[in-house]
Design a protein around this motif. Structure first.
Motif, short mmCIF file in Angstrom:
data_model
loop_
_atom_site.label_atom_id
_atom_site.label_comp_id
_atom_site.label_asym_id
_atom_site.label_seq_id
_atom_site.Cartn_x
_atom_site.Cartn_y
_atom_site.Cartn_z
N PHE A 139 3.68 -0.97 4.15
CA PHE A 139 3.43 0.47 4.07
C PHE A 139 4.74 1.23 4.06
O PHE A 139 5.76 0.74 4.54
CB PHE A 139 2.61 0.94 5.28
N TYR A 166 -4.01 5.76 4.68
CA TYR A 166 -3.08 4.63 4.80
C TYR A 166 -2.91 4.24 6.26
O TYR A 166 -2.83 3.05 6.59
CB TYR A 166 -1.74 4.97 4.17
N SER A 193 3.64 8.13 0.99
CA SER A 193 2.21 7.93 1.22
C SER A 193 1.81 8.12 2.67
O SER A 193 0.65 8.40 2.96
CB SER A 193 1.80 6.52 0.76
N LEU A 194 2.75 7.99 3.60
CA LEU A 194 2.46 8.19 5.02
C LEU A 194 2.79 9.60 5.48
O LEU A 194 2.74 9.89 6.68
CB LEU A 194 3.23 7.17 5.86
N ALA A 210 0.84 -1.20 0.00
CA ALA A 210 0.00 0.00 0.00
C ALA A 210 0.88 1.24 0.00
O ALA A 210 1.75 1.39 0.86
CB ALA A 210 -0.91 0.00 1.23
N GLY A 211 0.67 2.12 -0.96
CA GLY A 211 1.46 3.34 -1.02
C GLY A 211 1.55 3.88 -2.43
O GLY A 211 0.87 3.42 -3.35
N ALA A 239 -9.09 4.81 2.09
CA ALA A 239 -8.92 3.45 2.59
C ALA A 239 -10.04 2.55 2.09
O ALA A 239 -11.22 2.88 2.24
CB ALA A 239 -8.88 3.45 4.11
N SER A 263 -3.43 1.46 -4.01
CA SER A 263 -2.98 2.83 -4.16
C SER A 263 -4.03 3.62 -4.94
O SER A 263 -5.11 3.11 -5.24
CB SER A 263 -1.63 2.86 -4.91
#
Length: 302
Positions: A123, A137, A127-128, A5-6, A110, A49
């Motif tokens: 992760f 995320y 993205s964070l 995820a990202g 999400a 994503s």
């Protein structure tokens, strides 16, 4: 299935020296590179994503499909693709500046569920950091952990994107109870502050520190510490090397049926040494060629 995820973005990589060197577009983004590396190693993988509908976005999805990565969880948007301008040092190390305003990936929301058969979710990186996607995320990370899914985190610090360093450091600490495996470079560790033992006490079952050409070290919640040297290779650049380590660790753990806190604790010295050595070899292949080009499984045989 290992879900990554990202962000997916375009790296603009200089083809010479000087500020005005020609820039070659390359497919990139830490999570994207991790997903590609997993696919090349032979792990069933999916990418989660939000990707632009522009030509760059189509090229990113084409690469994922070519490597067997499931893209059914990818959201699409009309906004442009994020651009990262790389600067490669004399030692092959890479630094980046980013063009992120109004781009598609930061508007990620999400999903209500993860793909069927998900065993782990990875992760990390931009993205964070970039809102509002960062909170989405984070929500996905916390929900996956609460459901007992193995979670991996690579902060992959891009300091130029972080407006409030202290706030980010506090947020990083808040993620740790939801993290099974924390992987970060020694540079990221220094920027974040703290020690592997401090981070382990907050939740992760293992912390892996990468030290460039000096190898990798794993610290485990039961007090274990395992290290391997780096693989000697002529470095072209280090783009994607850390992402390759992420993928190699997850691929190796999945192959050992060790994607759980208890299984990590049972790897022992021989298991960790073998796993870290595999990750070091994979990263060395990536460093031996330009751009983020992780190895295929057949390149690591023997």
């Amino acid at each position: 299935m290992i879900v990554v995820a990202g962000e997916a973005l375009i790296d603009l990589v200089p083809q010479g020296t000087g500020a005005l060197a020609a820039l070659q577009p390359a497919l990139g983004g830490g999570p994207f590179n991790t997903a590609v590396a997993l696919g090349r190693l032979g792990s069933p993988a999916a990418f989660c994503s939000r990707v632009s509908a522009d030509a760059f976005g189509e090229a990113l999805l084409d690469r994922l499909r070519e490597t067997g990565v499931d893209v059914a969880s990818v959201q699409r948007g009309s906004e442009p693709t994020t651009l990262a301008v790389a600067t490669v040092g004399a030692d092959g190390s890479a630094a980046y500046s980013f063009y992120v305003d109004g781009t598609a990936d930061r508007l990620f929301t999400a999903p209500s569920t993860l793909p069927s058969g998900t065993r782990a979710v990875s992760f990390g990186t931009c993205s964070l950091v970039l809102e509002p996607g960062a909170s989405a995320y984070e929500e996905l990370m916390r929900r996956a952990a609460a459901q007992g899914v193995f979670t991996a985190l690579d902060p992959n610090i891009r300091a130029g994107l972080i407006p409030d360093a202290d706030a980010y450091r506090a947020r990083f600490k808040s993620w740790l109870p939801s993290v099974s495996l924390l992987k970060l470079s020694e540079e990221d560790a220094a920027w974040l502050g703290g020690t592997p033992r401090e981070w382990l006490s907050a939740g992760p079952a293992a912390v892996v520190i990468t030290r460039g050409g000096n190898g990798l070290t794993a610290f485990t919640a039961d007090g274990g510490e395992y290290a391997v040297p780096g693989e000697q290779v002529e470095v072209v650049d280090t783009i994607g090397a850390g992402d390759t380590v992420n993928a190699a660790l997850l691929h190796g753990l999945a192959a050992r049926d060790a994607l759980s806190t208890r299984a990590l604790a049972e790897l022992g010295s021989a298991g960790w040494t073998e796993l870290l050595g595999f990750a070091a070899r994979a990263a060395a292949v990536t460093c031996s060629r330009a751009g983020a080009e992780p190895p295929y499984a057949h390149e690591l045989k023997g």
